[in-house]
Design a protein around this motif. Structure first.
Motif, PDB file in Angstrom:
ATOM      1  N   PRO A 131      -8.916 -10.729   1.798  1.00 14.07           N
ATOM      2  CA  PRO A 131      -9.092 -10.385   3.209  1.00 14.07           C
ATOM      3  C   PRO A 131      -8.315  -9.133   3.608  1.00 14.07           C
ATOM      4  O   PRO A 131      -8.773  -8.343   4.427  1.00 14.07           O
ATOM      5  CB  PRO A 131      -8.563 -11.610   3.958  1.00 14.07           C
ATOM      6  CG  PRO A 131      -8.632 -12.722   2.981  1.00 14.07           C
ATOM      7  CD  PRO A 131      -8.435 -12.095   1.626  1.00 14.07           C
ATOM      8  N   ASN A 132      -7.156  -8.951   3.011  1.00 12.43           N
ATOM      9  CA  ASN A 132      -6.378  -7.740   3.302  1.00 12.43           C
ATOM     10  C   ASN A 132      -7.097  -6.491   2.818  1.00 12.43           C
ATOM     11  O   ASN A 132      -7.110  -5.465   3.498  1.00 12.43           O
ATOM     12  CB  ASN A 132      -4.986  -7.824   2.674  1.00 12.43           C
ATOM     13  CG  ASN A 132      -4.118  -8.850   3.350  1.00 12.43           C
ATOM     14  OD1 ASN A 132      -4.279  -9.130   4.529  1.00 12.43           O
ATOM     15  ND2 ASN A 132      -3.212  -9.425   2.603  1.00 12.43           N
ATOM     16  N   LEU A 133      -7.681  -6.556   1.644  1.00 14.80           N
ATOM     17  CA  LEU A 133      -8.430  -5.409   1.127  1.00 14.80           C
ATOM     18  C   LEU A 133      -9.662  -5.137   1.979  1.00 14.80           C
ATOM     19  O   LEU A 133     -10.015  -3.970   2.202  1.00 14.80           O
ATOM     20  CB  LEU A 133      -8.829  -5.647  -0.326  1.00 14.80           C
ATOM     21  CG  LEU A 133      -7.682  -5.642  -1.330  1.00 14.80           C
ATOM     22  CD1 LEU A 133      -8.195  -5.976  -2.714  1.00 14.80           C
ATOM     23  CD2 LEU A 133      -6.968  -4.316  -1.334  1.00 14.80           C
ATOM     24  N   ASP A 134     -10.316  -6.189   2.469  1.00 13.51           N
ATOM     25  CA  ASP A 134     -11.455  -5.997   3.359  1.00 13.51           C
ATOM     26  C   ASP A 134     -11.022  -5.286   4.636  1.00 13.51           C
ATOM     27  O   ASP A 134     -11.680  -4.354   5.105  1.00 13.51           O
ATOM     28  CB  ASP A 134     -12.115  -7.334   3.704  1.00 13.51           C
ATOM     29  CG  ASP A 134     -12.852  -7.946   2.532  1.00 13.51           C
ATOM     30  OD1 ASP A 134     -13.084  -7.237   1.530  1.00 13.51           O
ATOM     31  OD2 ASP A 134     -13.197  -9.143   2.623  1.00 13.51           O
ATOM     32  N   GLY A 135      -9.898  -5.705   5.196  1.00 12.61           N
ATOM     33  CA  GLY A 135      -9.374  -5.053   6.400  1.00 12.61           C
ATOM     34  C   GLY A 135      -8.996  -3.610   6.144  1.00 12.61           C
ATOM     35  O   GLY A 135      -9.248  -2.729   6.980  1.00 12.61           O
ATOM     36  N   LEU A 136      -8.380  -3.334   4.996  1.00 15.98           N
ATOM     37  CA  LEU A 136      -8.043  -1.956   4.645  1.00 15.98           C
ATOM     38  C   LEU A 136      -9.290  -1.102   4.505  1.00 15.98           C
ATOM     39  O   LEU A 136      -9.314   0.064   4.919  1.00 15.98           O
ATOM     40  CB  LEU A 136      -7.259  -1.911   3.332  1.00 15.98           C
ATOM     41  CG  LEU A 136      -5.791  -2.260   3.400  1.00 15.98           C
ATOM     42  CD1 LEU A 136      -5.209  -2.338   1.993  1.00 15.98           C
ATOM     43  CD2 LEU A 136      -5.036  -1.254   4.224  1.00 15.98           C
ATOM     44  N   THR A 137     -10.333  -1.685   3.946  1.00 13.98           N
ATOM     45  CA  THR A 137     -11.582  -0.941   3.772  1.00 13.98           C
ATOM     46  C   THR A 137     -12.195  -0.589   5.116  1.00 13.98           C
ATOM     47  O   THR A 137     -12.616   0.556   5.335  1.00 13.98           O
ATOM     48  CB  THR A 137     -12.584  -1.751   2.927  1.00 13.98           C
ATOM     49  OG1 THR A 137     -11.978  -2.046   1.664  1.00 13.98           O
ATOM     50  CG2 THR A 137     -13.869  -0.985   2.703  1.00 13.98           C
ATOM     51  N   PHE A 180      -3.638  -0.713  -7.827  1.00 15.04           N
ATOM     52  CA  PHE A 180      -2.432  -0.361  -7.076  1.00 15.04           C
ATOM     53  C   PHE A 180      -2.563   1.026  -6.462  1.00 15.04           C
ATOM     54  O   PHE A 180      -2.223   1.234  -5.297  1.00 15.04           O
ATOM     55  CB  PHE A 180      -1.205  -0.437  -7.991  1.00 15.04           C
ATOM     56  CG  PHE A 180       0.085  -0.208  -7.276  1.00 15.04           C
ATOM     57  CD1 PHE A 180       0.627  -1.202  -6.481  1.00 15.04           C
ATOM     58  CD2 PHE A 180       0.737   1.006  -7.394  1.00 15.04           C
ATOM     59  CE1 PHE A 180       1.825  -0.994  -5.811  1.00 15.04           C
ATOM     60  CE2 PHE A 180       1.933   1.229  -6.720  1.00 15.04           C
ATOM     61  CZ  PHE A 180       2.486   0.222  -5.931  1.00 15.04           C
ATOM     62  N   ALA A 181      -3.063   1.980  -7.232  1.00 10.46           N
ATOM     63  CA  ALA A 181      -3.241   3.340  -6.713  1.00 10.46           C
ATOM     64  C   ALA A 181      -4.262   3.365  -5.578  1.00 10.46           C
ATOM     65  O   ALA A 181      -4.066   4.053  -4.569  1.00 10.46           O
ATOM     66  CB  ALA A 181      -3.671   4.276  -7.841  1.00 10.46           C
ATOM     67  N   THR A 182      -5.335   2.608  -5.721  1.00  5.71           N
ATOM     68  CA  THR A 182      -6.357   2.552  -4.672  1.00  5.71           C
ATOM     69  C   THR A 182      -5.783   1.981  -3.384  1.00  5.71           C
ATOM     70  O   THR A 182      -6.003   2.523  -2.298  1.00  5.71           O
ATOM     71  CB  THR A 182      -7.553   1.702  -5.136  1.00  5.71           C
ATOM     72  OG1 THR A 182      -8.091   2.275  -6.328  1.00  5.71           O
ATOM     73  CG2 THR A 182      -8.626   1.631  -4.072  1.00  5.71           C
ATOM     74  N   ILE A 183      -5.033   0.909  -3.486  1.00  8.67           N
ATOM     75  CA  ILE A 183      -4.421   0.310  -2.293  1.00  8.67           C
ATOM     76  C   ILE A 183      -3.425   1.275  -1.671  1.00  8.67           C
ATOM     77  O   ILE A 183      -3.368   1.416  -0.447  1.00  8.67           O
ATOM     78  CB  ILE A 183      -3.773  -1.037  -2.654  1.00  8.67           C
ATOM     79  CG1 ILE A 183      -4.855  -2.050  -3.002  1.00  8.67           C
ATOM     80  CG2 ILE A 183      -2.906  -1.550  -1.506  1.00  8.67           C
ATOM     81  CD1 ILE A 183      -4.330  -3.336  -3.601  1.00  8.67           C
ATOM     82  N   ALA A 184      -2.644   1.969  -2.484  1.00  6.70           N
ATOM     83  CA  ALA A 184      -1.676   2.932  -1.959  1.00  6.70           C
ATOM     84  C   ALA A 184      -2.380   4.056  -1.205  1.00  6.70           C
ATOM     85  O   ALA A 184      -1.939   4.476  -0.131  1.00  6.70           O
ATOM     86  CB  ALA A 184      -0.823   3.491  -3.096  1.00  6.70           C
ATOM     87  N   ILE A 185      -3.481   4.544  -1.742  1.00  6.03           N
ATOM     88  CA  ILE A 185      -4.232   5.611  -1.074  1.00  6.03           C
ATOM     89  C   ILE A 185      -4.820   5.115   0.239  1.00  6.03           C
ATOM     90  O   ILE A 185      -4.729   5.788   1.269  1.00  6.03           O
ATOM     91  CB  ILE A 185      -5.332   6.162  -2.002  1.00  6.03           C
ATOM     92  CG1 ILE A 185      -4.686   6.934  -3.157  1.00  6.03           C
ATOM     93  CG2 ILE A 185      -6.303   7.045  -1.233  1.00  6.03           C
ATOM     94  CD1 ILE A 185      -5.645   7.264  -4.281  1.00  6.03           C
ATOM     95  N   PHE A 186      -5.414   3.925   0.231  1.00  3.38           N
ATOM     96  CA  PHE A 186      -5.985   3.359   1.461  1.00  3.38           C
ATOM     97  C   PHE A 186      -4.919   3.201   2.537  1.00  3.38           C
ATOM     98  O   PHE A 186      -5.140   3.534   3.693  1.00  3.38           O
ATOM     99  CB  PHE A 186      -6.621   2.002   1.204  1.00  3.38           C
ATOM    100  CG  PHE A 186      -8.054   2.050   0.764  1.00  3.38           C
ATOM    101  CD1 PHE A 186      -8.890   3.085   1.115  1.00  3.38           C
ATOM    102  CD2 PHE A 186      -8.571   1.034  -0.001  1.00  3.38           C
ATOM    103  CE1 PHE A 186     -10.209   3.128   0.707  1.00  3.38           C
ATOM    104  CE2 PHE A 186      -9.892   1.050  -0.416  1.00  3.38           C
ATOM    105  CZ  PHE A 186     -10.704   2.100  -0.057  1.00  3.38           C
ATOM    106  N   THR A 187      -3.767   2.655   2.159  1.00  3.02           N
ATOM    107  CA  THR A 187      -2.746   2.405   3.175  1.00  3.02           C
ATOM    108  C   THR A 187      -2.168   3.699   3.722  1.00  3.02           C
ATOM    109  O   THR A 187      -1.776   3.748   4.882  1.00  3.02           O
ATOM    110  CB  THR A 187      -1.625   1.508   2.632  1.00  3.02           C
ATOM    111  OG1 THR A 187      -1.078   2.078   1.448  1.00  3.02           O
ATOM    112  CG2 THR A 187      -2.139   0.114   2.338  1.00  3.02           C
TER     113      THR A 187
END
Length: 114
Positions: free
Chosen positions: A6-12, A68-75
């Motif tokens: 759900p967190n990744l969906d929200g980040l997207t 990890f890199a993808t999440i860091a870029i999104f955030t």
């Protein structure tokens, strides 16, 4: 681990709105993710068949680093973006940057709650 999806969906969704796209484009992003997952599963299966399970010793850390890199870029791109329930492209008042120096954001309760 289940809390990450759900967190990744929200980040997207935050990333899409920050890029000036509609929240409705989220379905397309999910489709691309499903296609990527299918392709990577087939490729990894072929590699395991050919080289054995030792392939996982290399692919698992690489997949972790990529995630990890993808999440860091999104955030980084969505750190201070707030999205209302009805935010759409062409409606700048509904997507607010809490780092802006305008006095309107300082009085906004949504920006102060963070």
């Amino acid at each position: 681990l289940a809390f990450t999806y759900p967190n990744l969906d929200g980040l997207t969704v935050s990333y899409l709105v920050a890029q000036g796209r509609k929240k409705e484009d989220f379905g397309k992003e999910r489709l691309y993710g499903a296609i990527s997952w299918a392709i990577s599963s087939v490729v990894l299966g072929l590699l395991i068949d050919k080289y054995g399970f030792e392939v996982l010793l290399v692919s698992a850390p690489l997949a972790f680093l990529y995630s990890f890199a993808t999440i860091a870029i999104f955030t980084q791109h969505t750190k201070n973006t707030r999205i209302s329930a009805t935010a759409n492209v062409g409606s700048p008042s509904r997507v607010e940057d809490c780092n802006s120096s305008s006095d309107a954001n300082e009085s906004d309760g949504e920006c102060q709650n963070n």
